[in-house]
Write a protein that holds these residues in place. Sequence first.
Motif, PDB file in Angstrom:
ATOM      1  N   ALA A   1      -7.401  -1.254  -1.378  1.00 38.72           N
ATOM      2  CA  ALA A   1      -7.774  -0.389  -2.496  1.00 38.72           C
ATOM      3  C   ALA A   1      -8.231   0.980  -1.995  1.00 38.72           C
ATOM      4  CB  ALA A   1      -8.869  -1.040  -3.330  1.00 38.72           C
ATOM      5  N   ALA A   2      -9.020   1.004  -0.940  1.00 44.66           N
ATOM      6  CA  ALA A   2      -9.484   2.275  -0.386  1.00 44.66           C
ATOM      7  C   ALA A   2      -8.330   3.076   0.204  1.00 44.66           C
ATOM      8  CB  ALA A   2     -10.545   2.026   0.672  1.00 44.66           C
ATOM      9  N   VAL A   3      -7.357   2.386   0.787  1.00 46.03           N
ATOM     10  CA  VAL A   3      -6.182   3.078   1.340  1.00 46.03           C
ATOM     11  C   VAL A   3      -5.393   3.741   0.230  1.00 46.03           C
ATOM     12  CG1 VAL A   3      -3.950   2.689   2.455  1.00 46.03           C
ATOM     13  CG2 VAL A   3      -6.006   1.675   3.411  1.00 46.03           C
ATOM     14  N   VAL A   4      -5.204   3.051  -0.883  1.00 49.62           N
ATOM     15  CA  VAL A   4      -4.424   3.609  -1.992  1.00 49.62           C
ATOM     16  C   VAL A   4      -5.165   4.778  -2.641  1.00 49.62           C
ATOM     17  CG1 VAL A   4      -3.465   3.092  -4.263  1.00 49.62           C
ATOM     18  CG2 VAL A   4      -3.171   1.479  -2.395  1.00 49.62           C
ATOM     19  N   VAL A   5      -6.468   4.654  -2.800  1.00 51.24           N
ATOM     20  CA  VAL A   5      -7.246   5.756  -3.380  1.00 51.24           C
ATOM     21  C   VAL A   5      -7.205   6.976  -2.461  1.00 51.24           C
ATOM     22  CG1 VAL A   5      -9.586   6.495  -3.987  1.00 51.24           C
ATOM     23  CG2 VAL A   5      -8.733   4.284  -4.752  1.00 51.24           C
TER      24      VAL A   5
ATOM     25  N   GLU B   1       0.839  -1.199   0.000  1.00 57.07           N
ATOM     26  CA  GLU B   1       0.000   0.000   0.000  1.00 57.07           C
ATOM     27  C   GLU B   1       0.875   1.251   0.000  1.00 57.07           C
ATOM     28  OE1 GLU B   1      -2.292  -0.343   3.523  1.00 57.07           O
ATOM     29  OE2 GLU B   1      -3.521  -1.978   2.768  1.00 57.07           O
ATOM     30  N   THR B   2       1.909   1.249   0.808  1.00 56.40           N
ATOM     31  CA  THR B   2       2.790   2.406   0.902  1.00 56.40           C
ATOM     32  C   THR B   2       3.552   2.627  -0.393  1.00 56.40           C
ATOM     33  OG1 THR B   2       3.022   1.979   3.258  1.00 56.40           O
ATOM     34  CG2 THR B   2       4.614   3.459   2.269  1.00 56.40           C
ATOM     35  N   LEU B   3       4.086   1.560  -0.958  1.00 53.16           N
ATOM     36  CA  LEU B   3       4.822   1.693  -2.220  1.00 53.16           C
ATOM     37  C   LEU B   3       3.925   2.170  -3.352  1.00 53.16           C
ATOM     38  CD1 LEU B   3       7.170  -1.410  -2.153  1.00 53.16           C
ATOM     39  CD2 LEU B   3       7.792   0.979  -1.857  1.00 53.16           C
ATOM     40  N   SER B   4       2.730   1.645  -3.426  1.00 49.18           N
ATOM     41  CA  SER B   4       1.818   2.095  -4.478  1.00 49.18           C
ATOM     42  C   SER B   4       1.383   3.543  -4.252  1.00 49.18           C
ATOM     43  CB  SER B   4       0.613   1.171  -4.581  1.00 49.18           C
ATOM     44  OG  SER B   4      -0.085   1.142  -3.365  1.00 49.18           O
ATOM     45  N   ALA B   5       1.256   3.955  -2.997  1.00 48.33           N
ATOM     46  CA  ALA B   5       0.906   5.345  -2.710  1.00 48.33           C
ATOM     47  C   ALA B   5       2.044   6.280  -3.097  1.00 48.33           C
ATOM     48  CB  ALA B   5       0.572   5.507  -1.235  1.00 48.33           C
ATOM     49  N   VAL B   6       3.288   5.859  -2.872  1.00 46.17           N
ATOM     50  CA  VAL B   6       4.438   6.675  -3.273  1.00 46.17           C
ATOM     51  C   VAL B   6       4.497   6.795  -4.791  1.00 46.17           C
ATOM     52  CG1 VAL B   6       6.959   6.737  -3.350  1.00 46.17           C
ATOM     53  CG2 VAL B   6       5.802   6.251  -1.206  1.00 46.17           C
ATOM     54  N   VAL B   7       4.281   5.687  -5.479  1.00 47.17           N
ATOM     55  CA  VAL B   7       4.306   5.722  -6.946  1.00 47.17           C
ATOM     56  C   VAL B   7       3.195   6.625  -7.474  1.00 47.17           C
ATOM     57  CG1 VAL B   7       3.932   4.317  -9.005  1.00 47.17           C
ATOM     58  CG2 VAL B   7       5.437   3.504  -7.202  1.00 47.17           C
TER      59      VAL B   7
END
Length: 89
Positions: free
Chosen positions: A58-62, A4-10
Amino acid sequence: MILETLSAVVLGVVLSWAALRSLPGRLPARRTVFGTGALGGVFGASLMHSVLGPGHAAAVVVGAALIAAVTVSLLVRPRSRRLRRSAAA
């Protein structure tokens, strides 16, 4: 949590890149914008994970992408305009 963190950074970096492409003259240095996007994504991921709990990746990344977009939008400067004097001055 790590994915989740890596996808949020990207996503934060991608949003920063898009902001730099669409508003090149109204943002500060590229390094600042990319750092703000990445840190906004990390902050958003940690905030959304603590609010929603585990199991809502998914909600965390959005939510992290939205928070990253808001933090990058805080860097936008207003358009340069000539100073106009008021009639009272």
